[in-house]
Each structure stands twice: as structure tokens, then as C-alpha cells.
Write an enzyme that holds these catalytic residues in place. Structure first.
Site, PDB file in Angstrom:
ATOM      1  N   ASP A   1      21.784 -20.115 -26.426  1.00 47.92           N
ATOM      2  CA  ASP A   1      20.398 -20.031 -26.921  1.00 47.92           C
ATOM      3  C   ASP A   1      20.021 -21.346 -26.740  1.00 47.92           C
ATOM      4  O   ASP A   1      18.629 -21.837 -26.422  1.00 47.92           O
ATOM      5  CB  ASP A   1      20.311 -19.412 -28.338  1.00 47.92           C
ATOM      6  CG  ASP A   1      19.053 -19.216 -28.629  1.00 47.92           C
ATOM      7  OD1 ASP A   1      18.069 -19.167 -27.762  1.00 47.92           O
ATOM      8  OD2 ASP A   1      18.519 -18.883 -29.888  1.00 47.92           O
TER       9      ASP A   1
ATOM     10  N   ASP B   1      15.745  -9.881 -20.146  1.00 49.91           N
ATOM     11  CA  ASP B   1      17.139  -9.390 -19.924  1.00 49.91           C
ATOM     12  C   ASP B   1      17.391  -8.091 -19.189  1.00 49.91           C
ATOM     13  O   ASP B   1      16.548  -7.117 -19.457  1.00 49.91           O
ATOM     14  CB  ASP B   1      17.968  -9.328 -21.144  1.00 49.91           C
ATOM     15  CG  ASP B   1      17.805 -10.320 -22.061  1.00 49.91           C
ATOM     16  OD1 ASP B   1      17.111 -11.456 -21.743  1.00 49.91           O
ATOM     17  OD2 ASP B   1      18.398 -10.542 -23.229  1.00 49.91           O
TER      18      ASP B   1
ATOM     19  N   TRP C   1       5.566  -8.714 -18.815  1.00 47.57           N
ATOM     20  CA  TRP C   1       6.667  -9.422 -19.317  1.00 47.57           C
ATOM     21  C   TRP C   1       8.150  -8.571 -18.841  1.00 47.57           C
ATOM     22  O   TRP C   1       8.421  -7.652 -19.466  1.00 47.57           O
ATOM     23  CB  TRP C   1       6.691 -10.004 -20.619  1.00 47.57           C
ATOM     24  CG  TRP C   1       7.890 -10.570 -21.136  1.00 47.57           C
ATOM     25  CD1 TRP C   1       8.891 -10.026 -21.605  1.00 47.57           C
ATOM     26  CD2 TRP C   1       8.295 -12.150 -21.331  1.00 47.57           C
ATOM     27  NE1 TRP C   1       9.982 -10.828 -22.004  1.00 47.57           N
ATOM     28  CE2 TRP C   1       9.617 -12.305 -21.578  1.00 47.57           C
ATOM     29  CE3 TRP C   1       7.774 -13.326 -20.554  1.00 47.57           C
ATOM     30  CZ2 TRP C   1      10.146 -13.514 -21.708  1.00 47.57           C
ATOM     31  CZ3 TRP C   1       8.428 -14.458 -20.584  1.00 47.57           C
ATOM     32  CH2 TRP C   1       9.546 -14.523 -21.035  1.00 47.57           C
TER      33      TRP C   1
ATOM     34  N   TRP D   1      16.099  -4.226 -28.566  1.00 51.01           N
ATOM     35  CA  TRP D   1      16.687  -5.468 -28.019  1.00 51.01           C
ATOM     36  C   TRP D   1      17.826  -5.307 -26.849  1.00 51.01           C
ATOM     37  O   TRP D   1      18.215  -4.040 -26.843  1.00 51.01           O
ATOM     38  CB  TRP D   1      16.952  -6.580 -28.949  1.00 51.01           C
ATOM     39  CG  TRP D   1      15.854  -7.304 -29.564  1.00 51.01           C
ATOM     40  CD1 TRP D   1      14.311  -6.676 -29.374  1.00 51.01           C
ATOM     41  CD2 TRP D   1      15.566  -8.373 -30.116  1.00 51.01           C
ATOM     42  NE1 TRP D   1      13.464  -7.390 -30.014  1.00 51.01           N
ATOM     43  CE2 TRP D   1      14.071  -8.583 -30.569  1.00 51.01           C
ATOM     44  CE3 TRP D   1      16.587  -9.427 -30.711  1.00 51.01           C
ATOM     45  CZ2 TRP D   1      13.758  -9.762 -31.221  1.00 51.01           C
ATOM     46  CZ3 TRP D   1      15.996 -10.533 -31.263  1.00 51.01           C
ATOM     47  CH2 TRP D   1      14.585 -10.779 -31.614  1.00 51.01           C
ATOM     48  N   SER D   2      18.379  -6.188 -26.411  1.00 52.37           N
ATOM     49  CA  SER D   2      19.247  -6.120 -25.433  1.00 52.37           C
ATOM     50  C   SER D   2      20.664  -5.562 -25.993  1.00 52.37           C
ATOM     51  O   SER D   2      21.037  -5.412 -26.884  1.00 52.37           O
ATOM     52  CB  SER D   2      19.823  -7.478 -24.933  1.00 52.37           C
ATOM     53  OG  SER D   2      18.760  -7.812 -24.118  1.00 52.37           O
TER      54      SER D   2
ATOM     55  N   ARG E   1      23.210 -10.013 -32.398  1.00 50.68           N
ATOM     56  CA  ARG E   1      22.856  -9.028 -31.508  1.00 50.68           C
ATOM     57  C   ARG E   1      23.521  -8.966 -30.096  1.00 50.68           C
ATOM     58  O   ARG E   1      24.432  -9.563 -29.789  1.00 50.68           O
ATOM     59  CB  ARG E   1      21.298  -9.370 -31.250  1.00 50.68           C
ATOM     60  CG  ARG E   1      21.220 -10.812 -30.774  1.00 50.68           C
ATOM     61  CD  ARG E   1      19.757 -11.232 -30.487  1.00 50.68           C
ATOM     62  NE  ARG E   1      19.487 -12.641 -30.088  1.00 50.68           N
ATOM     63  CZ  ARG E   1      19.403 -13.619 -31.042  1.00 50.68           C
ATOM     64  NH1 ARG E   1      19.193 -13.524 -32.347  1.00 50.68           N
ATOM     65  NH2 ARG E   1      18.946 -14.914 -30.448  1.00 50.68           N
TER      66      ARG E   1
ATOM     67  N   TRP F   1       6.444 -12.429 -23.822  1.00 49.43           N
ATOM     68  CA  TRP F   1       7.504 -11.850 -24.695  1.00 49.43           C
ATOM     69  C   TRP F   1       6.713 -11.060 -26.067  1.00 49.43           C
ATOM     70  O   TRP F   1       6.101 -11.447 -26.848  1.00 49.43           O
ATOM     71  CB  TRP F   1       8.463 -12.710 -25.215  1.00 49.43           C
ATOM     72  CG  TRP F   1       9.775 -11.979 -25.714  1.00 49.43           C
ATOM     73  CD1 TRP F   1      10.877 -11.330 -25.111  1.00 49.43           C
ATOM     74  CD2 TRP F   1       9.865 -11.770 -27.037  1.00 49.43           C
ATOM     75  NE1 TRP F   1      11.820 -10.681 -26.055  1.00 49.43           N
ATOM     76  CE2 TRP F   1      11.271 -11.010 -27.334  1.00 49.43           C
ATOM     77  CE3 TRP F   1       9.136 -11.975 -28.327  1.00 49.43           C
ATOM     78  CZ2 TRP F   1      11.471 -10.579 -28.539  1.00 49.43           C
ATOM     79  CZ3 TRP F   1       9.659 -11.712 -29.380  1.00 49.43           C
ATOM     80  CH2 TRP F   1      10.751 -11.000 -29.480  1.00 49.43           C
TER      81      TRP F   1
HETATM   82  C1  FRU Z   1      18.102 -13.078 -24.667  1.00 55.34           C
HETATM   83  C2  FRU Z   1      17.651 -12.246 -25.825  1.00 55.34           C
HETATM   84  C3  FRU Z   1      18.520 -11.618 -26.691  1.00 55.34           C
HETATM   85  C4  FRU Z   1      17.499 -10.367 -27.274  1.00 55.34           C
HETATM   86  C5  FRU Z   1      16.666 -10.368 -26.291  1.00 55.34           C
HETATM   87  C6  FRU Z   1      15.156  -9.886 -26.908  1.00 55.34           C
HETATM   88  O1  FRU Z   1      16.927 -13.492 -23.689  1.00 55.34           O
HETATM   89  O2  FRU Z   1      16.841 -13.393 -26.713  1.00 55.34           O
HETATM   90  O3  FRU Z   1      19.617 -12.353 -27.495  1.00 55.34           O
HETATM   91  O4  FRU Z   1      18.375  -9.285 -27.553  1.00 55.34           O
HETATM   92  O5  FRU Z   1      16.745 -11.578 -25.506  1.00 55.34           O
HETATM   93  O6  FRU Z   1      14.343  -9.653 -25.729  1.00 55.34           O
END
Ligand code: FRU
Length: 540
Positions: free
Chosen positions: A238, A22, A19, A81-82, A147, A46
Site C-alpha cells: 500500500d 483490482d 472506474w 472489495w477484493s 482484506r 473509486w
Molecule cells: C487494492 C485495494 C484492496 C481492496 C480494494 C478496494 O487496490 O485497496 O486492498 O480490497 O482495492 O477496491
């Protein structure tokens, strides 16, 4: 390729397996491009998210490296995460990313390269000061909506600013933090921007663009003397899973983004891409003086298919992005480097008339992996149909008037990933309408229709549409990057972009065909059509 690998792409970025979502922290360092991305080392769905890492000298061919950041400390033990890279004034790149802590709270962390003389920056050290920003009862931030830090920028006061995506109830917001030393961060009393009702803002991006020309502007730049800069705020909603942007002014005194009139930072804002495209991020390419946009395109097939083929998600071809001279929209165009993959040009299509109901096959190109540029021209525009004034949503126009519905002008365009007898095809096409009777104004709609793309029934075949703000008295350009299971279409030289995922069962490999077509009642000229077979890039 084996049956379950026939949808792997030839020149789009994708990891060897599993998978991906971002793009993270894109940058150039010592002449080498870096791309990090959200990746699951353990499977095609994911989860277990790390920052996987690849580098390139041309944005086309990529070398994989071990993940740069992976869960290891309390402040990121449940996921990395991102986030983004900021190049500090001394040239050192640092990463700000969101970590998920043992209580599943979202916190912001910093990581620095272990060895700056390694141009690949393969190893990263997390600061013991992490987390640098954390939600708590005092600052009123919701720990599950905090985030995706942006690239930071410097103000006149020599303080850094960064924004973090968030929401309070249904109000989406970009929370600002400031810092003198990049380590101690303080939440600003006011967000950079917010919109009540839009829901969670993921992956914000905030950057300057120039009013003059297509060159990029470094994120902290105030512009040259006499140069007018605008700012772009992009958010990933989102709720709708689309990337929207707004052009406006950055008030540096109040630390506020003020959208230009007509723009609202919500689901009515313009989109980078009117197809499948999310969580994008830009960076300033100091080597070529341009701003480059990366974006993630998810699959449109089932989770079972993802698991069977062992992977999910691709990155679109990186695009140069700049402000159109009108000041009202952004233009995107695939980076020029991708043209180096072009081979075997087909150039025999010039000044052909596409009569009503006709198709023209483009022979001699590997139609499943190709780059096509076509220039259409219409005549007698006074014969155009008047648009129904209630048709304000281009996606609805495209889905309600599918490709078999005849207008005076359109549908005309390309049929890509088509099987020989058209049991399967994806059509990318235009329709032109009069805005009103005798107004002399026109509406150009661009559609990407996936409804006939595959005999497989379980895929998401949603039709996409966009308005293209061009004058149809001029030639109408369309470019399509076709790569087995992805079609990236650019209308009006990057005025409108639509990316779609399709999974043909017949139109694969050598059995894939390419056509120009016109099913409208008026003739359309093909002034020029160039198609290239694309070599495969060296990726992973
Ligand atoms: C966007 C997201 C971000 C988060 C990341 C987690 O696709 O949901 O907000 O940091 O992916 O993988």
C-alpha cells in the site's frame, strides 16, 4: 474517436465506462475464463465498489455480465472489495471476498454460484453464515486492515488454508485461517509471513511454481513425485503501490513461508512490473496447464481527465508466469492468444546496423495499436562504460540519464507513440554497462521514459527502470505491446516488465509513428524486427 475517447484501448480489458481497479477471482470454469473486477457503477472515481463480471473463451475477447456481487447485506453493505476464487475438489467454484460492514469493518465473506449448469455463472448467492472471518477484540486484528483473501489451498491434513492481507502498526502480514469445511474458519496463531516496517499488505497471492519448465501448478498441488516445487508470495504494498514477490519454501508443518536467501518480502523484493502495475492476481489455467497473471494499471492523467473521459483503469494483457531455470526470478509473457490479433506483419527489417545517433522508422504498421518484437545485438562489449557503483536503483539511472545522455552502449531501443517530428514519444530502451573494470560482468538496464510522451503538462510522466539479468553477448530481445495510452514492455523475453500509461496529443491514431533508435556511441545491430498492427478485441 471523439477527443476524450482517444485514449481508450483497442485490445486491453476495460469496462465500457467508469472506474475499475483490482482484478478479482480470475478462473476457468467449464472451458470459460472468468474475470471479476473492482468497479464503480456510478462514476469514474473509486467508490460504491461491486464485483463486475466478464467471461471469455480466449482471454482476449470478453462478454460482459451484470455485476456478480454487489452490496446487499449487512456484511458487505459498504462495499464488495477484493478476493479470490477457489475451485473445490468437486469442481465447484466459490468466491471469498472482503465485505465492508455498517461499522466500516473489513470482514471475509463467501459466495457460491446459484446455478452450476450456467457456464457463465451469472448469479451468485451469499451465504447466510457470512461473515466467515471478522476482526474482533479477541483476535487483535485491526478492522480497517484485514482484506483481500487469496485462493485457498489444501494441506496434507485435508484442511483449507487462506491468507488475508493485514498489518499491525508498520508490520505487514499475511494472516492464515484454516478450515475443514470452507465455512468455519479459524485464525492460526502465527501468520504465514510478515515483514516489520513494510506497512499494509494488500492483495496477497501465494502459489506453487515448478523448478522444471514453464507449466503451471494447481494452487493445492504438492507436485509430481520427484518434482521440486517452490512457492511464490506476492504482496501489493500500500505504501509504494507496487507488487513485489519473493520465491521461497513453504513449510507445510509450521504453515510458514520461508523466503530463499537474498529475498526479503518488502520494498526491496523484485517486482512483477517496474512501471504502473498493482493488485495483481494469478490463477491456474487447467485447460492449458499454465498459471496466468492479471494486474491492474491505473491512469497517469488527472482525476479531472478521468471524469471527462468517463473511465479510469485498465487491465494489462494476461501473462503466463513461471519460474526461470535459475530459480531466482519469475518470467512473464503475454498469453499466446493475444497473438491472434496480429495482422499485417512488417518483416522487412533484418540485419540492419543502427549507427550511433540513428533512427529507423517502421512503416506499414498502425503504430498506435501494435505488437513489436525486436532483437538487438551489440559488438565490442569491452568498450562498455563502467557503471558507477553507487547506481543501484535502475529507476534512478533511467531518470537521471535521460534518453539524450549518450553511453557507449545505449540508449538503444524503440520509440513508440511518437509524433512525426518527435515532439512526442515514449522511449523504451537499454543501456549496457560493465559491472566493474575487467570483471567480464555486465549490467543491463531497461528504461521506459515517459518524459516526452505528451505535450500535456499535467500527466504523471515518471520514468521507470529495471535491471535485466541477461548476458549482453547474446541477442537482446525487446517486445512492446502498444495500445493508444498504454505501453507494456518486456525485456529479455519476460525477464523484466515495464508498463506505462501515456496520453499523446499529436501521436494519436494514424499520426502515431514507431522507430527503432540508437543514441549510444557504439553501433547496434537489429538482427530482426517484427511489427504487427493489432486488431481490436471484442470487449464490452
Ligand atoms: C487494492 C485495494 C484492496 C481492496 C480494494 C478496494 O487496490 O485497496 O486492498 O480490497 O482495492 O477496491
Amino acid at each position: 474517436p471523439s477527443v476524450n475517447q482517444r485514449y481508450r484501448t483497442g485490445f486491453h480489458f476495460q469496462p465500457p465506462k467508469n472506474w475499475m481497479n483490482d482484478p478479482n477471482g480470475p478462473m476457468i470454469y467449464k472451458g470459460i475464463y472468468h474475470l471479476f473486477y473492482q468497479w464503480n457503477p456510478k462514476g469514474a472515481v473509486w467508490g460504491n465498489i461491486v464485483w463486475a463480471h466478464s467471461t471469455s473463451t480466449d482471454l482476449v475477447n470478453w462478454d460482459p455480465h451484470p455485476p456478480a456481487i454487489f452490496p446487499s447485506e449487512p456484511f458487505d453493505i459498504n462495499g464488495c472489495w477484493s478476493g479470490s476464487v477457489t475451485i473445490l475438489p468437486n469442481g465447484k467454484p466459490v468466491i471469498l471476498y472482503t465485505g465492508i460492514d455498517p461499522k466500516n469493518q473489513q470482514v471475509q465473506n463467501i459466495a457460491e454460484p446459484k446455478n452450476l449448469s450456467d457456464p457463465y455463472l451469472r448469479e451468485w448467492t451469499k451465504s447466510t453464515l457470512n461473515p466467515l472471518m471478522a476482526p474482533d477484540a479477541v483476535n487483535g486484528i485491526n478492522a480497517s486492515s484485514f482484506r483481500d483473501p487469496t485462493t485457498a489451498w489444501l494441506g496434507h491434513d485435508k484442511k483449507w488454508r487462506v491468507i488475508i492481507g493485514s498489518k499491525i502498526h508498520r508490520c505487514g502480514l499475511a494472516i492464515t485461517y484454516t478450515s475443514k469445511d470452507f465455512l468455519k474458519w479459524e485464525k492460526s496463531p502465527e501468520p504465514l509471513h510478515y515483514d516489520d516496517g513494510s506497512g499494509m499488505w494488500e492483495c496477497p497471492d501465494f502459489f506453487p511454481v515448478t523448478r522444471s519448465g514453464s507449466k503451471g501448478v494447481e494452487t493445492s498441488s504438492f507436485g509430481e513425485p520427484n518434482e521440486i516445487l517452490k512457492h511464490v508470495l506476492k504482496i501489493s504494498l500500500d505504501d509504494t503501490k507496487h507488487d513485489y514477490y519473493t520465491i521461497g519454501t513453504y513449510d507445510r508443518v509450521k504453515d510458514k513461508f520461508v523466503p530463499d536467501s537474498g529475498f526479503k518480502m518488502d520494498g526491496t523484493a523484485p517486482r512483477y512490473d517496474y512501471g504502473k502495475y498493482y493488485a495483481s492476481k494469478t490463477f491456474y489455467d487447467s485447460a492449458k496447464n499454465r498459471r496466468i497473471l492479471w494486474g491492474w494499471t491505473n491512469e497517469s492523467s488527472s482525476v479531472e481527465d478521468d471524469v471527462e473521459k468517463g473511465w479510469s483503469g485498465i487491465q494489462t494483457i494476461p501473462r503466463k508466469i513461471w519460474l526461470y531455470r535459475s530459480g531466482k526470478q519469475l518470467i512473464q509473457w503475454p498469453v499466446r492468444e493475444v497473438e491472434r490479433l496480429r495482422t499485417k506483419e512488417v518483416k522487412n527489417l533484418r540485419n540492419k546496423v543502427l549507427k550511433s545517433g540513428s533512427r529507423l522508422e517502421v512503416y506499414g504498421v498502425t503504430a498506435a495499436q501494435a505488437d513489436v518484437e525486436v532483437l538487438f545485438k551489440v559488438r565490442d562489449l569491452e568498450k562498455a562504460d563502467v557503471i558507477d557503483p553507487s547506481w543501484t536503483d535502475p529507476q534512478l539511472i533511467c531518470s537521471q540519464m535521460n534518453v539524450s545522455v549518450k553511453s557507449s552502449f545505449g540508449p538503444f531501443g524503440l520509440m513508440v507513440l511518437a509524433s512525426k517530428n518527435l515532439e512526442e514519444y515514449t522511449s523504451v530502451y537499454f543501456r549496457i554497462f560493465k559491472a566493474r573494470q575487467n570483471s567480464g560482468k555486465f549490467v543491463v538496464v531497461m528504461c521506459s521514459d515517459q518524459s516526452r510522451s505528451s505535450l500535456e503538462k499535467d500527466n504523471d510522466k515518471t520514468t521507470y527502470g529495471a535491471f535485466v539479468d541477461i548476458n549482453p553477448y547474446q541477442p537482446i530481445p525487446l517486445r512492446a505491446l502498444i495500445d493508444h495510452s498504454v505501453v507494456e514492455s518486456f525485456g529479455g523475453k519476460g525477464r523484466a516488465c515495464i508498463t506505462s500509461r501515456v496520453y499523446p496529443k499529436l501521436a494519436i491514431g494514424k499520426s502515431s509513428h514507431l522507430f527503432a533508435f540508437n543514441y549510444g556511441s557504439q553501433s547496434v545491430d537489429v538482427l530482426n524486427l517484427n511489427a504487427w498492427s493489432m486488431n481490436s478485441a471484442q470487449i464490452s
